[in-house]
Design a protein around this motif. Structure first.
Motif, PDB file in Angstrom:
ATOM      1  N   ASN A  94       0.867  -1.075   0.079  1.00 43.37           N
ATOM      2  CA  ASN A  94      -0.003   0.061   0.004  1.00 43.37           C
ATOM      3  C   ASN A  94       0.891   1.111  -0.004  1.00 43.37           C
ATOM      4  OD1 ASN A  94      -2.454  -1.478   0.119  1.00 43.37           O
ATOM      5  ND2 ASN A  94      -2.120  -1.559   2.541  1.00 43.37           N
ATOM      6  N   PHE A  95       0.389   2.326  -0.977  1.00 45.47           N
ATOM      7  CA  PHE A  95       1.356   3.497  -0.841  1.00 45.47           C
ATOM      8  C   PHE A  95       0.343   4.651  -0.197  1.00 45.47           C
ATOM      9  CE2 PHE A  95       3.206   1.068  -4.318  1.00 45.47           C
ATOM     10  CZ  PHE A  95       4.207   1.255  -4.225  1.00 45.47           C
ATOM     11  N   VAL A  96       0.990   5.257   0.409  1.00 47.09           N
ATOM     12  CA  VAL A  96       0.093   6.686   0.795  1.00 47.09           C
ATOM     13  C   VAL A  96       0.957   7.956   0.071  1.00 47.09           C
ATOM     14  CG1 VAL A  96      -0.123   7.942   3.134  1.00 47.09           C
ATOM     15  CG2 VAL A  96      -0.218   5.735   3.163  1.00 47.09           C
ATOM     16  N   VAL A  97       0.275   8.695  -0.330  1.00 44.57           N
ATOM     17  CA  VAL A  97       0.670   9.773  -0.986  1.00 44.57           C
ATOM     18  C   VAL A  97       0.247  10.961  -0.180  1.00 44.57           C
ATOM     19  CG1 VAL A  97       0.629  11.188  -3.263  1.00 44.57           C
ATOM     20  CG2 VAL A  97       0.770   8.458  -3.029  1.00 44.57           C
ATOM     21  N   PHE A  98       1.156  11.903   0.016  1.00 46.13           N
ATOM     22  CA  PHE A  98       0.707  13.347   0.500  1.00 46.13           C
ATOM     23  C   PHE A  98       0.860  14.442  -0.381  1.00 46.13           C
ATOM     24  CE2 PHE A  98       2.193  10.748   4.111  1.00 46.13           C
ATOM     25  CZ  PHE A  98       1.124  10.801   5.079  1.00 46.13           C
ATOM     26  N   GLN A  99      -0.023  15.155  -0.718  1.00 46.65           N
ATOM     27  CA  GLN A  99      -0.270  16.066  -1.379  1.00 46.65           C
ATOM     28  C   GLN A  99      -0.471  17.442  -0.829  1.00 46.65           C
ATOM     29  OE1 GLN A  99      -3.571  16.137  -4.102  1.00 46.65           O
ATOM     30  NE2 GLN A  99      -2.916  17.933  -5.461  1.00 46.65           N
ATOM     31  N   GLU A 100       0.361  18.473  -1.250  1.00 46.11           N
ATOM     32  CA  GLU A 100       0.345  19.997  -0.557  1.00 46.11           C
ATOM     33  C   GLU A 100      -0.961  20.321  -0.866  1.00 46.11           C
ATOM     34  OE1 GLU A 100       1.989  22.757   1.784  1.00 46.11           O
ATOM     35  OE2 GLU A 100       3.100  20.822   0.980  1.00 46.11           O
ATOM     36  N   PRO A 101      -1.658  20.913  -0.024  1.00 46.56           N
ATOM     37  CA  PRO A 101      -3.039  21.534  -0.348  1.00 46.56           C
ATOM     38  C   PRO A 101      -2.949  22.821  -1.008  1.00 46.56           C
ATOM     39  CG  PRO A 101      -2.437  21.764   2.204  1.00 46.56           C
ATOM     40  CD  PRO A 101      -1.215  20.861   1.384  1.00 46.56           C
ATOM     41  N   THR A 102      -3.907  23.099  -1.770  1.00 44.41           N
ATOM     42  CA  THR A 102      -4.125  24.426  -2.681  1.00 44.41           C
ATOM     43  C   THR A 102      -5.085  25.134  -2.359  1.00 44.41           C
ATOM     44  OG1 THR A 102      -5.120  23.251  -4.450  1.00 44.41           O
ATOM     45  CG2 THR A 102      -2.808  23.224  -4.762  1.00 44.41           C
ATOM     46  N   THR A 103      -6.047  24.538  -1.509  1.00 46.15           N
ATOM     47  CA  THR A 103      -7.183  25.160  -1.054  1.00 46.15           C
ATOM     48  C   THR A 103      -7.270  24.992   0.387  1.00 46.15           C
ATOM     49  OG1 THR A 103      -8.754  23.712  -1.500  1.00 46.15           O
ATOM     50  CG2 THR A 103      -8.259  25.311  -3.246  1.00 46.15           C
ATOM     51  N   PHE A 104      -8.266  25.816   0.952  1.00 44.32           N
ATOM     52  CA  PHE A 104      -8.677  25.638   2.416  1.00 44.32           C
ATOM     53  C   PHE A 104     -10.055  26.191   2.682  1.00 44.32           C
ATOM     54  CE2 PHE A 104      -7.650  30.016   2.978  1.00 44.32           C
ATOM     55  CZ  PHE A 104      -8.227  30.340   4.221  1.00 44.32           C
ATOM     56  N   ASP A 105     -10.473  25.689   3.699  1.00 44.24           N
ATOM     57  CA  ASP A 105     -11.910  26.148   4.106  1.00 44.24           C
ATOM     58  C   ASP A 105     -11.987  27.104   5.307  1.00 44.24           C
ATOM     59  OD1 ASP A 105     -12.825  24.213   1.979  1.00 44.24           O
ATOM     60  OD2 ASP A 105     -13.331  22.620   3.396  1.00 44.24           O
ATOM     61  N   ILE A 106     -13.000  27.875   5.115  1.00 45.61           N
ATOM     62  CA  ILE A 106     -13.382  28.590   6.472  1.00 45.61           C
ATOM     63  C   ILE A 106     -14.734  28.582   6.850  1.00 45.61           C
ATOM     64  CG2 ILE A 106     -13.577  31.010   7.112  1.00 45.61           C
ATOM     65  CD1 ILE A 106     -11.842  31.950   4.899  1.00 45.61           C
ATOM     66  N   THR A 107     -14.574  27.911   8.303  1.00 49.44           N
ATOM     67  CA  THR A 107     -15.957  27.798   8.838  1.00 49.44           C
ATOM     68  C   THR A 107     -16.097  28.758   9.979  1.00 49.44           C
ATOM     69  OG1 THR A 107     -14.947  26.354  10.439  1.00 49.44           O
ATOM     70  CG2 THR A 107     -15.939  25.262   8.307  1.00 49.44           C
TER      71      THR A 107
END
Length: 191
Positions: free
Chosen positions: A10-23
């Motif tokens: 199994n491979f786990v890939v981490f991606q740098e986020p490009t968006t975020f949410d405001i709650t």
């Protein structure tokens, strides 16, 4: 790594986020929820700001602004349709810098209804009511009151000039006659 294929890995890939949410959550009384909007404005520094999102507040008092661009600054503002002349309130404004996958904001909006001094309202209401009732009495009895006031006026004027009053010694006889039997008008002579 060898020359053969491996299976069951199994491979786990981490991606740098490009968006975020405001709650966020707005602390506000139920009676003011319907008059409250939340705006998200992208901060452009000296150039001002551009409104990115806007939402009407609902009974849950929770709002979500999804998929916001990272590396931007934002302002979360509340707008109310309440009249400033009827309510005292300050509009909260929170500045955010995009960090992480989401940010949560708590805002407090507590408008207070301005009070009207009861003494002024009572005095104005009593004066208006008195004038209205007096006007209605005068209008309903104008046929009786006009001749009475005319007679009293002539009595006062004639007394001040030393002359005889019209129809009676002091004008009070005429008023007594009106109370006893109504107004007596002289009959016109026919030719």
């Amino acid at each position: 790594i060898g020359e053969e294929d491996k299976s069951g890995v199994n491979f786990v890939v981490f991606q740098e986020p490009t968006t975020f949410d405001i709650t966020g959550y707005v602390e506000v009384s139920s009676e003011y929820v319907g008059s409250t909007k939340v705006h998200l404005i992208e901060d452009k520094g000296k150039a001002g700001g551009k409104q990115v999102h806007s939402t009407q507040l609902h009974e849950s008092r929770i709002f979500v602004f999804p998929d916001m661009t990272l590396s931007s600054s934002y302002n979360v503002k509340i707008e109310s349709s309440l009249s400033q002349s009827m309510y005292n309130f300050t509009v909260p404004d929170v500045k955010l810098k995009s960090e992480g996958p989401f940010q949560h904001v708590n805002l407090v909006f507590l408008p207070i209804r301005k009070s009207v001094h009861q003494e002024q309202v009572t005095r104005a209401s009593f004066t208006a009511l008195t004038i209205i009732v007096l006007s209605m009495v005068l209008a309903a009895n104008h046929a009786t009151l006009v001749p009475v006031f005319t007679q009293v006026y002539h009595s006062v004027v004639n007394r001040g000039t030393g002359g005889e009053s019209v129809g009676s010694a002091d004008g009070m006889e005429y008023i007594d006659d009106v109370h006893r039997g109504g107004i007596r008008r002289p009959k016109s002579k026919k030719k």
